[in-house]
Design a protein around this motif. Structure first.
Motif, PDB file in Angstrom:
ATOM      1  N   TYR A  54       3.399  -2.011   6.295  1.00 62.98           N
ATOM      2  CA  TYR A  54       4.044  -1.339   7.437  1.00 62.98           C
ATOM      3  C   TYR A  54       4.571   0.034   7.050  1.00 62.98           C
ATOM      4  CZ  TYR A  54       7.526  -0.290  10.994  1.00 62.98           C
ATOM      5  OH  TYR A  54       8.263   0.341  11.952  1.00 62.98           O
ATOM      6  N   TYR A 111       1.795   2.457   6.347  1.00 64.59           N
ATOM      7  CA  TYR A 111       1.118   2.906   7.572  1.00 64.59           C
ATOM      8  C   TYR A 111       1.979   3.890   8.357  1.00 64.59           C
ATOM      9  CZ  TYR A 111      -0.876   2.772  12.239  1.00 64.59           C
ATOM     10  OH  TYR A 111      -1.393   3.126  13.456  1.00 64.59           O
ATOM     11  N   LEU A 145       3.499   2.196  17.551  1.00 65.39           N
ATOM     12  CA  LEU A 145       2.989   1.996  16.195  1.00 65.39           C
ATOM     13  C   LEU A 145       3.508   0.695  15.595  1.00 65.39           C
ATOM     14  CD1 LEU A 145       3.319   5.614  14.719  1.00 65.39           C
ATOM     15  CD2 LEU A 145       1.192   4.315  14.951  1.00 65.39           C
ATOM     16  N   VAL A 199      -1.561  -6.862  15.837  1.00 65.33           N
ATOM     17  CA  VAL A 199      -2.916  -7.003  15.298  1.00 65.33           C
ATOM     18  C   VAL A 199      -2.923  -7.896  14.064  1.00 65.33           C
ATOM     19  CG1 VAL A 199      -3.669  -4.790  16.212  1.00 65.33           C
ATOM     20  CG2 VAL A 199      -2.682  -4.880  13.930  1.00 65.33           C
ATOM     21  N   TYR A 252      -8.257  -3.163  12.154  1.00 67.07           N
ATOM     22  CA  TYR A 252      -6.867  -2.881  12.473  1.00 67.07           C
ATOM     23  C   TYR A 252      -6.583  -1.398  12.721  1.00 67.07           C
ATOM     24  CZ  TYR A 252      -5.910  -7.632  10.795  1.00 67.07           C
ATOM     25  OH  TYR A 252      -5.890  -8.988  10.618  1.00 67.07           O
ATOM     26  N   GLN A 256      -4.939   0.100  16.261  1.00 69.84           N
ATOM     27  CA  GLN A 256      -3.642   0.769  16.282  1.00 69.84           C
ATOM     28  C   GLN A 256      -3.772   2.220  16.717  1.00 69.84           C
ATOM     29  OE1 GLN A 256      -1.615  -1.810  12.629  1.00 69.84           O
ATOM     30  NE2 GLN A 256      -2.684   0.079  12.204  1.00 69.84           N
ATOM     31  N   SER A 266       2.110  -2.451  17.663  1.00 69.99           N
ATOM     32  CA  SER A 266       0.681  -2.671  17.412  1.00 69.99           C
ATOM     33  C   SER A 266       0.438  -3.180  16.007  1.00 69.99           C
ATOM     34  CB  SER A 266      -0.093  -1.374  17.648  1.00 69.99           C
ATOM     35  OG  SER A 266       0.318  -0.370  16.728  1.00 69.99           O
ATOM     36  N   PHE A 267       1.210  -2.687  15.041  1.00 68.20           N
ATOM     37  CA  PHE A 267       1.064  -3.152  13.664  1.00 68.20           C
ATOM     38  C   PHE A 267       1.316  -4.653  13.575  1.00 68.20           C
ATOM     39  CE2 PHE A 267       2.786  -4.231   9.525  1.00 68.20           C
ATOM     40  CZ  PHE A 267       1.896  -3.635   8.658  1.00 68.20           C
TER      41      PHE A 267
END
Length: 313
Positions: free
Chosen positions: A65, A68, A20, A27, A279, A283, A23-24
């Protein structure tokens, strides 16, 4: 055993959190404004700014971040910027063709690789053995997209034996959809059978030279029983490992084949999501694929217990 499972599940949580986070970051390093891409070239800067504010893209990276990660921990992977729906539902729609394609491809690969690998090891040094090795190397070296295009042209367009592309209409039955996936499954099965064949042959060669195999033969056992019951059973651990890895790669790596045959699977979805800078979908797909890899590896480790009673965790 329980302690082992708890450790593996704990490792799963750690890996998912790392995926996680990575990938955050990745991207958001990609160039391009997703709001501008979604609105098109005719959008004004005010329209793009309003969309960025609605999607939360105007906030700082740390704020995005933590927001998410907080949602992801509860199972909420966000909403797709393109489909304007939860990522979970978008991935669920695309999971079926990818899962069926992976299972069919693995089944075809096993039908090709296991008998040839076993017989090639048993007939080591013969013409059949040399041809099987050469064919496996050829199948592994040819790109899957080229094989897919050739099969599509010959078997679908020229002969008409298979549908050329797609996944059937909205009202298509399960068998109709399987028919659409049969030709791409053959392509992936041939390509991925090479690795399984080589591991099967190598593992069988190691076992066929053991003392207990000579002892079984000296007792008068038939060759079929010696090879299939004694040799294959003891050679199964490396073969099961490579089968599990092949299945994981088929689930996550059939992107090119899905694009060639226009299959609406997860691979096709993630490529489109990259092009659209969607995005949340990127993710979410990475998290799902990483989770599947770990679960497949765990399943392979548990299968070891069924094949070899000497294995202990």
């Amino acid at each position: 055993m329980k302690r082992y499972l708890l450790k593996r599940l704990g490792g799963l949580v750690v890996v998912v959190l790392l995926v996680l986070s990575i990938s955050f970051v990745i991207v958001r390093l990609a160039p391009g404004d997703p709001a501008a891409l979604m609105l098109g070239p005719d959008a004004t800067p005010a329209d793009a700014a309003a969309l960025r504010e609605r999607l939360g893209l105007d906030r700082s990276i740390p704020e995005q971040y933590f927001s998410y990660m907080g949602r992801a921990i509860t199972g909420d992977l966000g909403d797709s910027l393109y489909f304007n729906r939860p990522v979970i539902s978008v991935l669920a729609e695309r999971a079926e063709p990818t899962a069926i394609l992976a299972l069919l491809s693995l089944a075809i690969a096993l039908v090709i690789a296991l008998p040839i690998g076993i017989w090639s090891a048993y007939r080591r040094g013969t013409v059949f053995d040399q041809l099987s090795i050469a064919t496996a190397m050829l199948a592994a070296s040819i790109p899957s997209f080229w094989t897919g295009l050739m099969f599509q042209r010959f078997f679908a367009t020229d002969l008409g034996w298979f549908p050329a592309a797609g996944y059937g209409g909205p009202g298509a039955s399960f068998l109709d959809r399987v028919g659409y996936l049969l030709l791409p499954s053959i392509v992936l099965g041939i390509v991925n059978s090479a690795l399984i064949l080589r591991f099967t042959r190598a593992s069988m060669l190691d076992v066929l030279g053991e003392d207990y195999i000579r002892t079984a033969r000296s007792k008068g056992m038939s060759e079929a029983r010696v090879v299939l019951r004694h040799a294959l059973k003891n050679a199964a651990i490396p073969v099961i490992t490579v089968i599990g890895l092949t299945f994981a790669m088929l689930v996550s790596g059939a992107v090119v084949t899905e694009r060639v045959f226009n299959i609406p699977g997860m691979g096709n979805l993630v490529v489109s999501a990259v092009e659209r800078r969607d995005y949340p979908v990127i993710q979410g797909t990475l998290v799902v694929v990483a989770t599947l890899y770990i679960l497949i590896n765990l399943a392979v480790d548990l299968i070891y217990l069924l094949v070899d009673k000497r294995v202990r965790y």
